[in-house]
Design an enzyme around this catalytic site. Structure first.
Site, PDB file in Angstrom:
ATOM      1  N   GLN A  29      43.098  43.890  44.074  1.00 42.92           N
ATOM      2  CA  GLN A  29      42.560  42.644  43.917  1.00 42.92           C
ATOM      3  C   GLN A  29      43.642  41.409  43.931  1.00 42.92           C
ATOM      4  O   GLN A  29      44.597  41.800  43.233  1.00 42.92           O
ATOM      5  CB  GLN A  29      41.571  42.579  42.796  1.00 42.92           C
ATOM      6  CG  GLN A  29      40.363  43.526  42.581  1.00 42.92           C
ATOM      7  CD  GLN A  29      39.324  42.780  43.800  1.00 42.92           C
ATOM      8  OE1 GLN A  29      39.401  42.558  44.679  1.00 42.92           O
ATOM      9  NE2 GLN A  29      37.909  42.529  42.854  1.00 42.92           N
ATOM     10  N   SER A  30      43.308  40.319  44.267  1.00 38.34           N
ATOM     11  CA  SER A  30      44.559  39.475  44.457  1.00 38.34           C
ATOM     12  C   SER A  30      44.919  38.681  43.211  1.00 38.34           C
ATOM     13  O   SER A  30      46.048  38.443  43.090  1.00 38.34           O
ATOM     14  CB  SER A  30      44.105  38.409  45.527  1.00 38.34           C
ATOM     15  OG  SER A  30      43.951  38.924  46.642  1.00 38.34           O
ATOM     16  N   THR A  31      44.048  38.670  42.471  1.00 35.22           N
ATOM     17  CA  THR A  31      44.361  37.812  40.990  1.00 35.22           C
ATOM     18  C   THR A  31      43.581  38.534  39.922  1.00 35.22           C
ATOM     19  O   THR A  31      42.789  39.472  39.890  1.00 35.22           O
ATOM     20  CB  THR A  31      43.652  36.297  40.956  1.00 35.22           C
ATOM     21  OG1 THR A  31      42.501  36.455  41.208  1.00 35.22           O
ATOM     22  CG2 THR A  31      44.607  35.678  42.227  1.00 35.22           C
TER      23      THR A  31
END
Length: 697
Positions: A29-31
């Protein structure tokens, strides 16, 4: 989702040798916010384990890599999980790589194609929601490459959309900026001064001391010397919004004086990323600060201001001038060169450099730009001590009429500084007393039966009381070192010193740095132009305010022949010598007529005149001196015997000192008479020949 194990077109891609190796499920997941809020997407990626089981892999042969949760896929440098994935494939341990979509694996074409190359080399399959691909097949490779390109383009579009949204919001002044010390944001969103009086006092003190000292490092030393801390509102955590007092640092003060919020301005886009990439680390070397006219958004008078915009611009200019660069003055230092950064060459227009040599801080101001940059000759070089003394006298003459005003201002400045420091101390004492009283109230409100809490509150109360007592002791020491009100004797001393400014200027307690600061307050620029190699230097001083003065400095030079009046000096010495005056008398006349030696000493000495007479070739025979009387046949004048022996008179005189010949001085004239018979002359000639042969060997 297609089931490739039940008759789809993709089922033929999975072979036995694939199932003999691992199946890796990559989760990203990016963040961290997405990890917390978008849990459905995370769970969907973990469910790929069931997909691998349905494709024929047992659970113990399925590896889940989820170390990259909360990390962007824009680059692989910080993604440990992706690096581990590539390593496992490179070791031929992996038969299938599963991801929910290609953007989960990588959003950079460089990283994506690296993975494709490794998978194709070791015959590893890649699977997503749409199917299973073999990177060694051309069509699959083409489709995977297209998906990777679209994934990178999607990231660019997302960033562009977000940045444009932030910019539009900033143009309306609605984008929330991080507030520096001295400001708070109300629940309504309005930005106001920090309600804490001590925080405001410290902010005002910082700007006032920067105006006085002029350098960030000087302000930092002042704060450390007086134990003054900065009040910072915590930006997050359980104590968000609480005031925390921290010691100042150079980087904190640098950002403090460059922040336009203190001038009431809303600014966005004050920096842009550097396009230069570090060859060793492969990353940007830091953002570049822009000038105010290049900021993306500038809205004046948006916030309450501590200083004016002109004051803010003056601070920026001063910080820039303090940088040690060729085009700036640089901050004043303790070196002996008082005029460093102020001197400009009148010939080429470049700034003069300081060149130190030898001992006792000997230095000279030299213009070497033509020599160092273009291979030409240096324009000029001026001894530093002479120029320093001349400019110092000009400065002292300029400030002499303002002596009384300076003394009054000095008294007022000392008293205001003491009052400001005392105010900060009083606020610190008041805060410490409040903290101790609050700890006492908390302890008194606790139920006696709750001994666990009571013991902790009692410990906190005791710590606050100790802190309060320690602060009071420090304040008492501060009060003893510095009286709150100047006595009449101290006022009289300050006024007396201001009446005799040269004495104060030359006092040992006055540092070179302080003298430089005074000169820079009064003088903006000094243009110097030496007249060739002579002692004359034309000086043009541009004073603060634009007033110009022109004058001529007489500097020391290296040789007599460099003096502008050297021809007149030689002619005068010839005239006096031909009249029969001895060197001592000639030196006396020369000094009385205003001639000076090249090194700027007080006067010519007898020895220097004798040397100049020999250099000019003025023989003793041409002077009006008494004629030499005739001598007996076995006696000779020293010069006459030297001619007979065909040797210099100086050499014969040296033989006389060594005792090789006998002689005496004539009474009155002090001329030497040598005793030498015919046999002595023959012996001396033979000795002369032997010495010449020995010297040739």
């Amino acid at each position: 989702m297609p089931n490739v194990s039940q008759g789809s077109d993709w089922s033929g891609r999975i072979q036995a040798h694939h199932q003999d190796r691992l199946a890796i499920v990559y989760v990203r997941q990016s963040t961290l916010q997405q990890v917390l809020e978008n849990q459905e997407s995370t769970q969907l990626q973990y469910n790929l384990v069931d997909r691998a089981v349905s494709l024929g892999w047992p659970n113990e042969r399925i590896l889940v890599i989820d170390e990259d949760l909360g990390k962007s896929g824009a680059e692989a440098n910080n993604r440990i999980g992706f690096q581990r994935l590539v390593t496992e494939v490179s070791l031929n341990h992996v038969g299938l790589v599963l991801g929910i979509e290609m953007s989960r694996l990588a959003r950079s074409c460089k990283d994506w194609h690296q993975l494709l190359e490794v998978c194709a080399l070791f015959n590893t399959l890649i699977a997503d929601q749409d199917g299973i691909y073999d990177p060694s097949y051309y069509n699959d490779r083409l489709l995977l490459g297209l998906k990777g390109t679209m994934s990178e383009a999607e990231l660019h579009l997302l960033k562009q959309r977000m940045n444009q949204g932030k910019l539009n919001k900033a143009k309306r002044g609605e984008l929330r900026l991080m507030l520096p010390t001295g400001y708070i944001r109300q629940p309504s969103g309005e930005v106001t001064f920090d309600p804490d009086e001590q925080v405001q006092s410290v902010v005002h003190l910082l700007f006032r001391k920067f105006d006085e000292i002029g350098t960030i490092n000087g302000v930092l030393q002042y704060l450390v010397r007086h134990n003054i801390q900065l009040g910072i509102r915590l930006k997050g955590g359980l104590n968000k919004g609480k005031l925390d007092w921290r010691p100042p640092t150079r980087s904190t003060l640098h950002g403090f004086f460059r922040n336009p919020i203190y001038a009431g301005a809303y600014a966005y886009g004050r920096r842009r990323p550097s396009s230069f990439q570090s060859a060793n680390e492969g990353r940007c070397c830091g953002p570049l600060s822009l000038l105010p006219e290049d900021w993306q958004v500038f809205l004046p008078d948006k916030f309450p201001a501590y200083i004016t915009w002109d004051h803010y611009e003056n601070n920026l200019s001063r910080i820039k001038e303090n940088q040690s660069r060729a085009e700036t003055l640089g901050s004043p230092r303790q070196g002996a060169a008082l005029l460093s950064g102020l001197l400009t060459c009148g010939q080429c227009g470049n700034r003069l450099n300081v060149r130190y040599a030898g001992q006792n801080d000997y230095h000279a101001y030299s213009c070497t730009r033509q020599y160092s940059s273009y291979g030409g000759s240096a324009c000029q070089s001026i001894p530093g001590e002479a120029l320093n003394q001349y400019i110092s006298n000009c400065v002292l003459d300029a400030v002499e009429p303002a002596a009384l005003e300076l003394s009054i201002k000095a008294v007022s400045q000392i008293e205001s500084e003491q009052a400001a420091l005392d105010k900060v101390w009083q606020q610190r004492l008041e805060r410490a007393a409040f903290e101790a009283d609050r700890a006492a109230r908390h302890y008194q409100c606790v139920e006696p039966e709750n001994r666990l809490v009571a013991r902790q509150l009692a410990k906190t109360w005791e710590e606050k009381l100790i802190e309060k007592q320690k602060l009071q002791e420090e304040y008492q020491r501060f009060s003893r070192q510095q009286s709150q009100q100047l006595t009449e004797e101290e006022r009289t001393l300050i006024q007396r010193l201001s009446d005799d400014i040269p004495e104060l200027w030359n006092a040992p307690s006055t540092t070179q740095k302080q003298r430089k600061e005074i000169i820079r307050q009064l003088i903006s620029k000094i243009v110097v132009q030496a007249e060739g190699r002579t002692e004359k230097v034309n000086i043009e001083i541009e004073w603060s305010g634009g007033y110009m003065t022109h004058s001529v400095l007489l500097r020391p030079v290296g040789k007599l022949s460099d003096l502008s009046y050297y021809p007149q000096l030689c002619e005068r010495i010839k005239v006096l010598s031909l009249k029969g005056y001895k060197a001592a008398k000639v030196a006396e006349y020369i000094n009385q007529e205003g001639f000076y030696p090249p090194k700027r000493k007080a006067k010519f000495s007898t020895r220097s005149i004798q040397s100049l007479i020999r250099h000019l070739g003025i023989s003793k025979s041409s002077r009006a001196t008494p004629a030499k009387p005739s001598l007996p046949s076995d006696q000779w004048w020293l010069s006459e015997l030297a001619q007979v022996l065909n040797m210099p008179s100086v050499t014969l005189y040296d033989w006389l000192r060594k005792g090789w010949v006998d002689g005496r001085q004539e009474q009155g004239t002090k001329r030497w008479i040598i005793d030498a018979t015919a046999e002595d002359i023959s012996r001396l000639k033979e000795l002369r020949q032997k010495l010449l042969l020995k010297a040739r060997r």
